[in-house]
Design a protein around this motif. Structure first.
Motif, short mmCIF file in Angstrom:
data_model
loop_
_atom_site.label_atom_id
_atom_site.label_comp_id
_atom_site.label_asym_id
_atom_site.label_seq_id
_atom_site.Cartn_x
_atom_site.Cartn_y
_atom_site.Cartn_z
N ALA A 1 38.61 33.03 44.06
CA ALA A 1 37.83 33.97 44.88
C ALA A 1 37.97 35.39 44.36
N ALA A 2 39.17 35.79 44.01
CA ALA A 2 39.38 37.16 43.51
C ALA A 2 38.63 37.38 42.21
N VAL A 3 38.76 36.45 41.28
CA VAL A 3 38.10 36.60 39.97
C VAL A 3 36.59 36.52 40.11
N THR A 4 36.10 35.57 40.91
CA THR A 4 34.65 35.41 41.08
C THR A 4 34.02 36.65 41.70
N THR A 5 34.62 37.18 42.75
CA THR A 5 34.04 38.37 43.39
C THR A 5 34.15 39.57 42.47
N TRP A 6 35.19 39.63 41.68
CA TRP A 6 35.34 40.73 40.70
C TRP A 6 34.21 40.66 39.67
N LEU A 7 33.94 39.46 39.16
CA LEU A 7 32.87 39.30 38.17
C LEU A 7 31.50 39.59 38.78
N LEU A 8 31.29 39.16 40.02
CA LEU A 8 30.01 39.43 40.68
C LEU A 8 29.81 40.92 40.91
N ASP A 9 30.87 41.63 41.27
CA ASP A 9 30.77 43.09 41.42
C ASP A 9 30.45 43.75 40.10
#
Length: 115
Positions: free
Chosen positions: A101-109
Motif C-alpha cells: 500500500a505504501a509503495v503503490t500510493t507513492w508511485l500513484l502520487d
C-alpha cells in the motif's frame, strides 16, 4: 495499521519476561525472554509498535510522510515476526499489505505529479 502495531506489544511483553500472551511461550522463544538480548529485541518490537502507530496517525491526517514511516515500521517488524513465523504468520501478511500500500500510493502520487 495502528492495530497491527499495538499487537507488537505482545512481543514486548513476552521478550521482557512480563507474561506469556496467547500462544506465545517463554520456553519457545529465541532470544530467551527476560535475557539482555531478549530485552533488546523487546525494545525493537516496541519501536515497531511506535512506528506503526505513528504511520497510522500520519495517514489519518493525510500526511504523505506516512509511507516512509510505514516502510520503516515494516522493516522493523519483519525480522522479529520472521523469528516467530509459526505464531505470527498473519503479521507477516499484514506487513506485506502495508508495504504494498505504501509503495503503490507513492508511485500513484508520483505519476499524478508528472502530469
Amino acid at each position: 495499521m495502528a492495530g497491527h502495531g499495538l499487537l507488537h506489544l505482545l512481543g514486548v511483553v513476552l521478550l521482557w519476561g512480563l507474561a506469556e500472551p496467547g500462544a506465545l511461550r517463554f520456553a519457545d522463544n529465541v532470544p530467551p525472554a527476560g535475557s539482555p538480548v531478549g530485552a533488546l529485541a523487546g525494545a525493537g518490537w516496541l519501536a515497531a509498535t511506535a512506528l506503526f502507530v505513528l504511520a497510522a496517525g500520519l495517514l489519518s491526517v493525510r500526511r504523505r510522510s506516512w509511507r516512509v514511516v510505514a516502510l520503516l515500521a515494516v522493516a522493523a517488524s519483519v525480522p522479529f515476526l520472521a523469528q516467530m513465523a509459526s505464531a505470527a504468520g498473519v503479521g507477516l501478511v499484514v506487513d506485506a499489505v502495508v508495504a504494498v500500500a505504501a509503495v503503490t500510493t507513492w508511485l500513484l502520487d508520483g505519476r499524478r505529479a508528472c502530469r
